[in-house]
Scaffold this motif. Structure first.
Motif, short mmCIF file in Angstrom:
data_model
loop_
_atom_site.label_atom_id
_atom_site.label_comp_id
_atom_site.label_asym_id
_atom_site.label_seq_id
_atom_site.Cartn_x
_atom_site.Cartn_y
_atom_site.Cartn_z
N LEU A 61 32.83 34.80 21.92
CA LEU A 61 32.86 35.27 23.31
C LEU A 61 31.64 34.68 24.02
N ASP A 62 31.83 33.50 24.61
CA ASP A 62 30.72 32.79 25.24
C ASP A 62 30.52 33.26 26.68
N ALA A 63 29.47 32.76 27.32
CA ALA A 63 29.11 33.20 28.67
C ALA A 63 30.21 32.94 29.71
N THR B 3 33.44 32.80 29.25
CA THR B 3 34.54 33.72 28.97
C THR B 3 34.15 35.14 29.37
N ARG B 4 32.89 35.52 29.12
CA ARG B 4 32.41 36.84 29.56
C ARG B 4 32.49 36.98 31.07
N MET C 49 36.09 37.39 32.10
CA MET C 49 36.54 38.73 31.70
C MET C 49 35.98 39.80 32.63
N ALA C 50 34.73 39.64 33.02
CA ALA C 50 34.12 40.60 33.94
C ALA C 50 34.79 40.54 35.31
N HIS D 216 40.21 37.64 23.40
CA HIS D 216 39.22 38.71 23.51
C HIS D 216 39.67 39.89 24.37
N LYS E 29 33.38 45.21 27.25
CA LYS E 29 33.43 44.15 26.26
C LYS E 29 32.67 42.91 26.73
N ALA E 30 32.69 42.66 28.03
CA ALA E 30 31.96 41.52 28.59
C ALA E 30 30.46 41.80 28.67
N GLY E 31 30.06 43.04 28.45
CA GLY E 31 28.64 43.39 28.49
C GLY E 31 28.12 43.62 29.89
#
Length: 125
Positions: free
Chosen positions: A28-30, A32-33, A36-37, A86, A112-114
């Protein structure tokens, strides 16, 4: 003798290298995060009370990747694959009683994306 040692060392480390390569391809790279966010926030704010469906998950992943990388490009296809890997699947019909809303699914994606939720963006109906 040296060739046997090299072959033994290469054979022993090959599975480790395969695992590392597999992880690197699916991590889960930046970018993709970030996608996702974006999807999570959109789901939380656009029709948040509707039930979340698997087809919605598929559509949002493809659209978000196409918006960033261009429609039908190899990078968009790869980004869509990583997103779908993801993003949790949505069971339909729901197996746990009531269906999940778009708002709740968006919250899960943000977690999940933080990404921390903003206090003022709760738009549940």
């Amino acid at each position: 003798m040296k060739d046997r040692i090299r072959a033994t060392v290469a054979a022993a480390s090959a599975p480790d290298m395969d695992v590392a390569l597999s992880y690197a391809r699916t991590a889960l790279d930046a970018p993709t995060r970030a996608l996702m966010a974006t999807i999570g926030e959109t789901l939380r704010t656009t029709e948040p009370t509707l039930d979340m469906r698997e087809v919605t998950r598929l559509a949002y992943a493809g659209r978000a990747a196409a918006d960033v990388h261009g429609k039908g490009t190899p990078r968009a296809v790869a980004a869509t694959g990583l997103l779908l890997r993801h993003m949790p699947r949505v069971d339909w019909p729901p197996t746990e009683g009531t269906p999940i809303t778009r708002h709740e699914y968006g919250r899960r994606l943000l977690a999940k994306a933080g990404v921390r939720e903003q206090q003022g963006s709760d738009t549940r109906g």
